[in-house]
Enzyme design. Structure first.
Site, PDB file in Angstrom:
ATOM      1  N   ASP A 137       0.868  -1.179   0.000  1.00 31.19           N
ATOM      2  CA  ASP A 137       0.000   0.000   0.000  1.00 31.19           C
ATOM      3  C   ASP A 137       0.908   1.232   0.000  1.00 31.19           C
ATOM      4  O   ASP A 137       2.088   1.143   0.366  1.00 31.19           O
ATOM      5  CB  ASP A 137      -0.880  -0.025   1.248  1.00 31.19           C
ATOM      6  CG  ASP A 137      -1.694   1.231   1.398  1.00 31.19           C
ATOM      7  OD1 ASP A 137      -2.421   1.588   0.459  1.00 31.19           O
ATOM      8  OD2 ASP A 137      -1.589   1.883   2.457  1.00 31.19           O
TER       9      ASP A 137
ATOM     10  N   ASP B 197      -0.233   5.141   0.851  1.00 36.45           N
ATOM     11  CA  ASP B 197      -0.504   6.126   1.905  1.00 36.45           C
ATOM     12  C   ASP B 197      -0.584   5.465   3.278  1.00 36.45           C
ATOM     13  O   ASP B 197      -1.398   4.571   3.502  1.00 36.45           O
ATOM     14  CB  ASP B 197      -1.818   6.854   1.611  1.00 36.45           C
ATOM     15  CG  ASP B 197      -1.725   7.719   0.371  1.00 36.45           C
ATOM     16  OD1 ASP B 197      -1.015   8.737   0.425  1.00 36.45           O
ATOM     17  OD2 ASP B 197      -2.349   7.373  -0.650  1.00 36.45           O
TER      18      ASP B 197
END
Length: 222
Positions: free
Chosen positions: A9, A11
């Site tokens: 991922d 953020d």
């Protein structure tokens, strides 16, 4: 090692853009003499919630609210914070270790491609990732598994050959729904009790090697 690729991922996991986001909105609320309700700030899904946040602020400020001016101030504040923002602690060492092990690297993010690629390019890390799969390339955001399925498609790998790394419960749900094993490193604002679906949960990427993490993942059932 049966693991061929790692899918991260962006953020809150690769970079702590969650803190800069929260700080930018907190500063804008305080400029109007108001306090942001941080308990409901982060959504339980991926994707852009900017419009909803501005509607909430506008309602609190009243008729004199100037969204364009507010947006300009807030984004300038956040851009300045990002000038010195790098990878989250421990992630650079993991990426170097992954490269040494011959593992392929990908990103699966609900954010726009220009946001992900731009930030990784700024820190000189973009070239480390063979594949980017982003929110503006799929019809639905996490916890929907679409972005992870896209990453696997671009890698040309089945889900059992890759491991996902996430910082939110809805990100973990997306990875698991795509058939991936998932290592959770909850961000500062996540509710730790909501990570039961993760294969492994860690307090941070610092203090442990990637090899140690993947050994534990491989020992877990798929």
């Amino acid at each position: 090692m049966t693991i061929k690729a790692l899918i991260f991922d962006f953020d809150g996991l690769l970079m702590d853009t969650e803190t800069t986001l929260l700080d930018s909105w907190r500063a804008e609320w305080r400029r109007h003499g108001l306090e942001l309700d941080e308990s409901t700030f982060f959504a339980d899904h991926g994707g852009d919630t900017t419009d909803e946040k501005y509607e909430l602020l506008a309602g609190a400020v009243g008729p004199g609210f100037d969204r364009a001016a507010s947006h300009a101030r807030r984004t300038a504040y956040r851009d300045e914070r990002h000038r010195t923002l790098g990878l989250t602690a421990g992630l650079d060492a993991w990426l170097r270790e992954a490269e040494g092990l011959g593992l392929r690297l990908a990103v699966a993010s609900s954010s726009r491609r220009d946001w992900v690629a731009g930030n990784l390019a700024r820190t000189g890390d973009l070239a480390r990732f063979e594949v980017l799969a982003c929110g503006d390339e799929v019809p639905a955001h996490k916890p929907d598994p679409a972005v992870y399925r896209l990453a696997l498609q671009r890698l040309g790998l089945p889900p059992e050959a890759a491991v996902a790394f996430e910082d939110t419960s809805h990100g973990v749900s997306a990875a698991v729904a795509a058939g991936l094993r998932c290592v959770a490193i909850p961000n500062l604002y996540a509710h730790n009790a909501r990570f039961d679906q993760a294969t492994l949960r860690l307090p941070s990427a610092a203090g442990t090697t990637l090899t140690e993490v993947l050994t534990q993942v491989e020992a877990a059932p798929i």
